[in-house]
Design an enzyme around this catalytic site. Structure first.
Site, PDB file in Angstrom:
ATOM      1  N   ASP A 100       0.832  -1.202   0.000  1.00 50.94           N
ATOM      2  CA  ASP A 100       0.000   0.000   0.000  1.00 50.94           C
ATOM      3  C   ASP A 100       0.872   1.261   0.000  1.00 50.94           C
ATOM      4  O   ASP A 100       0.663   2.177  -0.780  1.00 50.94           O
ATOM      5  CB  ASP A 100      -0.974   0.014   1.188  1.00 50.94           C
ATOM      6  CG  ASP A 100      -0.288  -0.224   2.537  1.00 50.94           C
ATOM      7  OD1 ASP A 100       0.931  -0.502   2.580  1.00 50.94           O
ATOM      8  OD2 ASP A 100      -0.991  -0.130   3.563  1.00 50.94           O
ATOM      9  N   ASP A 103       7.066   3.742   3.638  1.00 49.45           N
ATOM     10  CA  ASP A 103       7.302   4.863   4.548  1.00 49.45           C
ATOM     11  C   ASP A 103       8.794   4.829   4.928  1.00 49.45           C
ATOM     12  O   ASP A 103       9.629   5.344   4.183  1.00 49.45           O
ATOM     13  CB  ASP A 103       6.364   4.641   5.741  1.00 49.45           C
ATOM     14  CG  ASP A 103       6.276   5.796   6.689  1.00 49.45           C
ATOM     15  OD1 ASP A 103       6.371   6.935   6.230  1.00 49.45           O
ATOM     16  OD2 ASP A 103       6.093   5.579   7.901  1.00 49.45           O
ATOM     17  N   LEU A 108       9.224  -3.328   3.540  1.00 45.81           N
ATOM     18  CA  LEU A 108       9.585  -3.812   2.209  1.00 45.81           C
ATOM     19  C   LEU A 108      10.963  -4.478   2.200  1.00 45.81           C
ATOM     20  O   LEU A 108      11.154  -5.531   1.581  1.00 45.81           O
ATOM     21  CB  LEU A 108       9.526  -2.662   1.204  1.00 45.81           C
ATOM     22  CG  LEU A 108       9.512  -3.081  -0.255  1.00 45.81           C
ATOM     23  CD1 LEU A 108       8.402  -4.077  -0.533  1.00 45.81           C
ATOM     24  CD2 LEU A 108       9.345  -1.860  -1.142  1.00 45.81           C
ATOM     25  N   LYS A 131       6.399   7.574   0.254  1.00 42.49           N
ATOM     26  CA  LYS A 131       6.737   8.781   1.018  1.00 42.49           C
ATOM     27  C   LYS A 131       8.259   8.828   1.158  1.00 42.49           C
ATOM     28  O   LYS A 131       8.803   8.480   2.200  1.00 42.49           O
ATOM     29  CB  LYS A 131       6.146   8.663   2.437  1.00 42.49           C
ATOM     30  CG  LYS A 131       4.716   9.078   2.588  1.00 42.49           C
ATOM     31  CD  LYS A 131       4.429   9.307   4.069  1.00 42.49           C
ATOM     32  CE  LYS A 131       3.242   8.556   4.528  1.00 42.49           C
ATOM     33  NZ  LYS A 131       2.950   8.693   5.964  1.00 42.49           N
TER      34      LYS A 131
HETATM   35  P1  IMP Z   1       7.459   1.188   6.584  1.00 41.60           P
HETATM   36  O1  IMP Z   1       7.882  -0.196   7.012  1.00 41.60           O
HETATM   37  O2  IMP Z   1       7.884   2.232   7.585  1.00 41.60           O
HETATM   38  O3  IMP Z   1       7.845   1.520   5.179  1.00 41.60           O
HETATM   39  O4  IMP Z   1       5.904   1.248   6.719  1.00 41.60           O
HETATM   40  C1  IMP Z   1       5.060   0.648   5.878  1.00 41.60           C
HETATM   41  C2  IMP Z   1       3.727   0.388   6.554  1.00 41.60           C
HETATM   42  O5  IMP Z   1       3.362   1.384   7.531  1.00 41.60           O
HETATM   43  C3  IMP Z   1       2.662   0.447   5.499  1.00 41.60           C
HETATM   44  O6  IMP Z   1       2.505  -0.802   4.861  1.00 41.60           O
HETATM   45  C4  IMP Z   1       1.450   0.897   6.276  1.00 41.60           C
HETATM   46  O7  IMP Z   1       0.801  -0.223   6.831  1.00 41.60           O
HETATM   47  C5  IMP Z   1       2.004   1.779   7.378  1.00 41.60           C
HETATM   48  N1  IMP Z   1       1.938   3.219   7.004  1.00 41.60           N
HETATM   49  C6  IMP Z   1       2.958   4.059   6.764  1.00 41.60           C
HETATM   50  N2  IMP Z   1       2.538   5.306   6.470  1.00 41.60           N
HETATM   51  C7  IMP Z   1       1.190   5.245   6.494  1.00 41.60           C
HETATM   52  C8  IMP Z   1       0.149   6.219   6.234  1.00 41.60           C
HETATM   53  O8  IMP Z   1       0.377   7.399   5.922  1.00 41.60           O
HETATM   54  N3  IMP Z   1      -1.119   5.762   6.362  1.00 41.60           N
HETATM   55  C9  IMP Z   1      -1.433   4.484   6.706  1.00 41.60           C
HETATM   56  N4  IMP Z   1      -0.504   3.552   6.939  1.00 41.60           N
HETATM   57  C10 IMP Z   1       0.801   3.919   6.840  1.00 41.60           C
HETATM   58 MG    MG Z   2       1.531  -2.231   4.071  1.00 39.01          MG
END
Ligand code: IMP
Ligand code: MG
Length: 183
Positions: A100, A103, A108, A131
């Site tokens: 989705d 961040d 990933l 982002k």
């Molecule tokens: P990462 O591991 O920090 O890249 O985060 C990824 C996960 O954090 C995503 O798959 C989402 O489930 C959650 N996430 C990060 N930013 C958002 C946002 O703005 N809205 C909703 N979920 C988010």
């Molecule tokens: Mg996710």
């Protein structure tokens, strides 16, 4: 949930439809004569995954991973756990992970590493939203729907405290956890 729950979109249904069509065409071209396995990362990717698979004109396979994260919010050190897994043996498969949003990049990175260990023929990633300003771990993303600023977004599968996943567009939450309207 009471009252008016749907805020003004920052990415509209129409923008989404067009972008997914283009991504689907790109993926169709790139995976012709390959053995495409599209893997949706749940829960967040459910809406995007469903639309994206139907925009790809190939006899692909689908599967799903359910992941959860624990630890302090917003930290890349938060550990990622697979709650529900796909097949262990990915030999001969061209895997496309569908997320989705990326961040910090921690989820990933973790998933790519896990999948690589299962020796697929190839592995690539596609995310609806990116982002980049929040990135803590450098990770290659092969297909990006939309690059967005550092704002918390909901809708189209993305949640805030498990709500708003059913919004048919992407909207922004303010610091109070309320949706804000774009002016
Ligand atoms: P990462 O591991 O920090 O890249 O985060 C990824 C996960 O954090 C995503 O798959 C989402 O489930 C959650 N996430 C990060 N930013 C958002 C946002 O703005 N809205 C909703 N979920 C988010
Ligand atoms: Mg996710």
């Amino acid at each position: 949930m009471r009252g008016k729950i749907f805020g003004k979109p920052i990415i509209t249904q129409e923008e989404m439809r067009k972008r997914i069509k283009t991504l689907g065409q790109q993926i169709t071209t790139d995976y012709t004569d390959k053995n495409l396995l599209m893997v949706g990362v749940l829960k967040g990717a459910f809406a995007f995954f469903s639309d994206l698979t139907r925009a790809v004109r190939l006899p692909l396979h689908v599967d799903f991973l359910i992941v959860s994260r624990s630890g302090a919010k917003g930290k890349s050190t938060r550990s990622v756990k697979i709650i529900s897994d796909i097949a262990k043996d990915l030999s001969g498969q061209d895997v496309l992970l569908v997320e989705d949003i990326v961040d910090s990049g921690a989820t990933l990175t973790f998933l790519k590493k896990k999948m690589m260990a299962r020796k697929p023929r190839s592995i690539k990633c596609c995310t609806l939203l990116d982002k980049p300003r929040r990135r803590e771990v450098d990770v290659t993303i092969d297909y990006v729907g939309f690059v967005i600023p550092d704002q918390y977004v909901v809708g189209y599968g993305l949640d805030f405290e498990n709500k708003y996943r059913n919004l048919p567009y992407i909207a922004v939450l303010d610091k109070m956890g309320e949706r804000t309207k774009k002016t």
